[in-house]
Design a protein around this motif. Structure first.
Motif, PDB file in Angstrom:
ATOM      1  N   LEU A  71       3.361 -33.580  20.301  1.00  0.00           N
ATOM      2  CA  LEU A  71       3.608 -34.352  21.518  1.00  0.00           C
ATOM      3  C   LEU A  71       5.042 -34.877  21.569  1.00  0.00           C
ATOM      4  N   ALA A  72       5.600 -35.224  20.416  1.00  0.00           N
ATOM      5  CA  ALA A  72       6.979 -35.718  20.394  1.00  0.00           C
ATOM      6  C   ALA A  72       7.954 -34.637  20.847  1.00  0.00           C
ATOM      7  N   PRO A  76       8.742 -34.891  26.378  1.00  0.00           N
ATOM      8  CA  PRO A  76       9.944 -35.032  27.212  1.00  0.00           C
ATOM      9  C   PRO A  76      10.058 -33.939  28.273  1.00  0.00           C
ATOM     10  N   PHE A  77       9.731 -32.719  27.907  1.00  0.00           N
ATOM     11  CA  PHE A  77       9.803 -31.616  28.870  1.00  0.00           C
ATOM     12  C   PHE A  77       8.725 -31.758  29.942  1.00  0.00           C
ATOM     13  N   VAL A  78       7.526 -32.174  29.539  1.00  0.00           N
ATOM     14  CA  VAL A  78       6.443 -32.378  30.501  1.00  0.00           C
ATOM     15  C   VAL A  78       6.821 -33.487  31.485  1.00  0.00           C
ATOM     16  N   GLY A 135      10.225 -34.014  38.329  1.00  0.00           N
ATOM     17  CA  GLY A 135      10.841 -33.112  39.305  1.00  0.00           C
ATOM     18  C   GLY A 135       9.856 -32.688  40.376  1.00  0.00           C
ATOM     19  N   ALA A 136       8.616 -32.422  39.971  1.00  0.00           N
ATOM     20  CA  ALA A 136       7.596 -32.024  40.953  1.00  0.00           C
ATOM     21  C   ALA A 136       7.299 -33.172  41.919  1.00  0.00           C
TER      22      ALA A 136
END
Length: 154
Positions: free
Chosen positions: A97-98, A102-104, A110-111
């Motif tokens: 998760l670490a 951040p990417f999620v 953005g979405a």
């Protein structure tokens, strides 16, 4: 066929020799966080008399001199001091998760921005047009009566 196997064996030896040659005190100590409170790695701890980094550097050098590889040293230090000693989270278990969150979060943010901009730029809906009725929507007889009453009051 025999030549290909011999070449593969030599390549494997070169790779393992290269990995063993790359095990340096600098490489290992950059993978470990100093526990004195400075927040830096063992390689970069700025305290000249650090009670944690100096003895650990000596211990690491002893392990390197024995021929133990970087990954094996990091695993042993992790067992000895726990996850907090590692300067970067591992890519196993809950620590994934670490790396992923951040990417999620960036993609989700953005979405949401794209969706909000789409709603802001969208055409007005039918309900906002119905608020102001057009003149031809009223009954002509009712309109005449309304106009007569307005004239009579003036």
């Amino acid at each position: 066929m025999v030549i290909a196997l011999a070449l593969c064996a030599m390549a494997a030896d070169l790779v393992t020799m290269g990995a063993a040659a790359k095990t340096t005190l600098q490489a290992v100590s950059e993978g470990l966080t100093c526990q004195c409170g400075c927040g830096l790695t063992i390689a970069n701890c700025a305290h000249p008399t650090c009670g944690f980094a100096i003895p650990l550097r000596q211990e690491l050098q002893t392990l390197i001199d024995k021929g133990i590889g970087r990954d094996q040293i990091l695993v042993s230090m992790r067992r000895k001091y726990g996850e907090k000693i590692l300067s970067a989270p591992t890519t196993e278990g809950f620590n994934i998760l670490a790396w992923v969150m951040p990417f999620v979060a960036i993609i989700a943010g953005g979405a949401l921005i794209v969706l909000a901009m789409g709603r802001w730029r969208g055409a007005p809906d039918e309900s906002s047009r119905a608020v102001q009725p057009q003149a031809d929507q009223f009954d002509p007889a009712l309109r005449r009566r309304l106009e007569q009453e307005l004239r009579s009051r003036l």
